[in-house]
Motif scaffolding. Sequence first.
Motif, PDB file in Angstrom:
ATOM      1  N   PHE A   1      -2.353  13.946   2.579  1.00 24.88           N
ATOM      2  CA  PHE A   1      -3.014  13.325   2.346  1.00 24.88           C
ATOM      3  C   PHE A   1      -2.624  12.269   1.879  1.00 24.88           C
ATOM      4  N   PHE A   2      -1.936  11.432   1.366  1.00 28.73           N
ATOM      5  CA  PHE A   2      -0.823  10.132   1.129  1.00 28.73           C
ATOM      6  C   PHE A   2       0.149  10.401   2.268  1.00 28.73           C
TER       7      PHE A   2
ATOM      8  N   LEU B   1       0.477   3.689   7.916  1.00 30.40           N
ATOM      9  CA  LEU B   1       0.541   2.837   7.295  1.00 30.40           C
ATOM     10  C   LEU B   1       1.688   2.027   7.759  1.00 30.40           C
TER      11      LEU B   1
ATOM     12  N   LEU C   1      -3.252  16.988  -2.904  1.00 27.21           N
ATOM     13  CA  LEU C   1      -3.814  15.482  -2.220  1.00 27.21           C
ATOM     14  C   LEU C   1      -2.560  14.398  -1.461  1.00 27.21           C
TER      15      LEU C   1
ATOM     16  N   LEU D   1       1.283   1.959  -3.296  1.00 24.10           N
ATOM     17  CA  LEU D   1       0.726   2.500  -4.511  1.00 24.10           C
ATOM     18  C   LEU D   1       0.379   3.812  -3.886  1.00 24.10           C
ATOM     19  N   LEU D   2       1.101   3.966  -2.749  1.00 21.10           N
ATOM     20  CA  LEU D   2       0.745   5.543  -2.539  1.00 21.10           C
ATOM     21  C   LEU D   2       1.190   6.286  -2.893  1.00 21.10           C
TER      22      LEU D   2
ATOM     23  N   ASN E   1       1.246  -1.286   0.204  1.00 22.61           N
ATOM     24  CA  ASN E   1       0.109  -0.070  -0.045  1.00 22.61           C
ATOM     25  C   ASN E   1       1.081   1.263   0.150  1.00 22.61           C
TER      26      ASN E   1
ATOM     27  N   ILE F   1      -1.156  14.152 -10.056  1.00 18.39           N
ATOM     28  CA  ILE F   1      -2.697  14.140  -9.097  1.00 18.39           C
ATOM     29  C   ILE F   1      -2.477  15.614  -8.910  1.00 18.39           C
ATOM     30  N   ASP F   2      -3.679  16.613  -7.664  1.00 18.14           N
ATOM     31  CA  ASP F   2      -3.879  17.586  -7.447  1.00 18.14           C
ATOM     32  C   ASP F   2      -2.472  17.681  -6.146  1.00 18.14           C
TER      33      ASP F   2
ATOM     34  N   LEU G   1      -1.302   8.601   5.450  1.00 18.09           N
ATOM     35  CA  LEU G   1      -1.789   7.709   5.098  1.00 18.09           C
ATOM     36  C   LEU G   1      -0.890   6.604   5.322  1.00 18.09           C
TER      37      LEU G   1
END
Lengths: 65, 806
Positions: B213-214, B221, B210, B193-194, B190, B206-207, B217
């Motif tokens: 946030f990534f 993790l 974001l 992925l992020l 994960n 992407i913005d 997260l």
Amino acid sequence: MGVIILLIIASIVVAGSFLAAFIWAVKSGQYDDTYSPSVRVLFEDKKKKKPTVNQTQKERKGNDQ
Amino acid sequence: MIEHKQEQKIIKCYHCGEVCAEEHLIFAKKNFCCNGCKTVFEILQENDLCQYYDLESFPGVNQKENVNTDKFAFLNNEEISQKLLDFASQQMNKVTFQVPKIHCSSCIWLLENLHQMHQGITYARVNFNKKTLAIDYIPTEINLSQLAQLMANIGYEPYISLEDSNQDKVKSENRQLYIKIGVAGFCFGNIMLLSFPDYLGIEFLIDQQLQPFFSWLNILLALPILFYAGIGYFISAFKGLKQKFINIDVPIALGILVLFIRSLYDIMVLTQSGYLDSLAGLVFFLLIGKWFQSKTYQSLAFDRDYKSYFPLAVTKLISGKKEIVPVYKIKEGDILFIRNLELIPCDSRMLTDHGMIDYSFVTGESRPVPVEKGNFIYAGGRHQGSGMLVVVEKKVDQSYLTRLWNHETFRKEKKLLSQLLINRISKYFTAIILAIAIGAFLFWWPLDVKTAWNAFTAVLIVACPCALSLSVPFTYGNITRIFGRNKFYLKNAEIIEFLLKINHIVFDKTGTITTASQGEVNWNGNKLDSSTQGVIRSMTSNSTHPLSQQVFQSLKKQGTPELPLEDFKELAGKGIEARYHHDIFRIGSASFVNGASASSSLLNQSIVYFSKNDELIGHFTIHNRYRHGLQQLVLKLSIDKQLSVLSGDGNQEIDRLKQIFPKDSKMIFGQQPSDKLEYIKKLQDRSAQVLMVGDGLNDAGALRQSNVGIAVVDDISSFSPASDAILEANSLTKLYDFLAMAKNARAIILISFTISFLYNLTGLSFAVAGLLTPILAAILMPLSSVSVVAFATLAVNISAKNKNLL
């Protein structure tokens, strides 16, 4: 863009549930013996022609005496 | 067609697959090599369980060794059965038996269908890896000793011991490693992925909003990685530091910690992406390496002491009545009743007139010795013959053989972790890395404090010895596997490192370099006519005694036909009597055949006497034969190693041994178990690295004292004394290749180290310059790990192929 956050949370929840399933499987002992389940599924359940084996055995013993 | 003909020539036992003698049993149109195998077939047929034979051909275990019928009577003792049961109630008992004979899918099928053989059994489940059988049964229908007897009858005799408690610990450790790998894998996947947007460049994908946030997260993790999956490295590093020694886990723990703190700082303060993907990958790969190395042979026991061999309970005479008591309750002066083939658990004195004792556990010598009333019997002797009475002289743990285990050698931990190559390297490694990190810090400090910190942490991150610590588990793990394929089973992978330093090899003689099963049989006396030979062959063919089996085999090779005999009688521990026409023949011990007791000078040789109508005709002498290929093995080993032979017997064999072993090797005879231990110790005091190759309980002390102790067994399911490795006797001749392979392991590991150092060097040059980016770390770390793992696996396999081990 909010939809990406939603999707990522959903994907982590799904992956997390698989992780939980894996942990459960390990804890319930499914990884303790990795050989016998693979052959166990191949054993045929024989249809029992005789009522039960033990009964016939008893009868046989009875006849002998 | 030709193949078909060949098949017809060799008749194999339907049950066990052993080649049948010409005169074999035929039952239900099937061939059986012995009565035992036939009986098992009959039992299975009666219970409609013949599917056993359909699943695999010749699934059975040879039944030539008969099981003592009273063997499991002790299980009726309340105290013992309570200890064995996992759960007990009026309606249901649960028990788990060790069944060493489990070896194929037919075994699983039969044992799990035990309920068809007795209605008292409700459930049976096999664990193949551990060779155990868990059974639920109704105690009012069948008791524990009947259950054990039932299993023994079909060829799966349970092995019963009261001290198999450490299995559960291993089980929970294994499970925990699996869960850790699962958690680490989940987090690693994960986080990767992020982190993906980072790898490709955030702006156009992407913005910007974001990214926090990534990153947050990712931190979330990374927490389970740090506090659950990776916690073992911190604990191990801490323990090492406490004992003032730097193990390989110290730089790993340092790397993990710096990775995490630097990433937190980057994310929170600088709003950058951090190195969490590298952190997760590092822990994940390390755990996989740990798992690869830890795969051991669960079903083999490497820690057995005399208690595993000795009976759990014995029959004691209390005011004329026989009573079963646990062995640890025996006191001096107790009178014990010993049945045929039972082991005498403590030093005692004979009360019955005659008896034969087999001291193979004490001396390694399997020929039975006659004892008379009043003679002293050592613990560990196996009684042969009808029941006899003995009076206890010493308690079990004070007896001659068992006293060996009170020796200090058995109390101290054998191996020193600090001796391991990886731990010796890690000391220097850690020092160098810290020096470079501090050097880089001091270099940048006057110019730019931020870059100084950057360089300092980057060095510690990039130098984290992931590839370094993977090279060892993968090299050793692969070698352990290749050894296992060649029937050489290591207790754990670290043994390899002790194996490669060996410069002195000590062999036990009897049972280790000689084989008990195929001896050289010579006839001494007038030449026998063919009908007498036929009589002898027929007499010995039905006996299970090892000596009569050897006589039988030698006559069979000569092609002597069998003759029908009458009045066949076998007296355990004495011999065989039979009638052919009007002549009575006897074969066996001197006292049985000749009436006179044997003179003591002949006791140490295997002699089988033969008489016709009470007139001695002659005798067979049986020599131990040395294992096939021993000479070549000794020749190869003696090139760069010292060799010694220790023997519990007298020195009759010295001339034959001298032909096999080189001149400078030492041969010492008449060695007691404790002498062997002291001999090894003396060699070690002269700084020799000793490999002991032994087989019996009498070698237990030497196996323990030596740097590496290898137990040689004829059959892997039989029990061996505590050792570092178990070697099947047929593979003894490969010992040279095993040692050479272990030597190669060191070269492979050193090359792997070099490879990982090269990667580290590349990384370091970026790091000291303060240029290490997260993406560079994320590429470099897995790349170095994968190339080291690939190299180690490939190199081990190639070197095994060269030595014909694969």
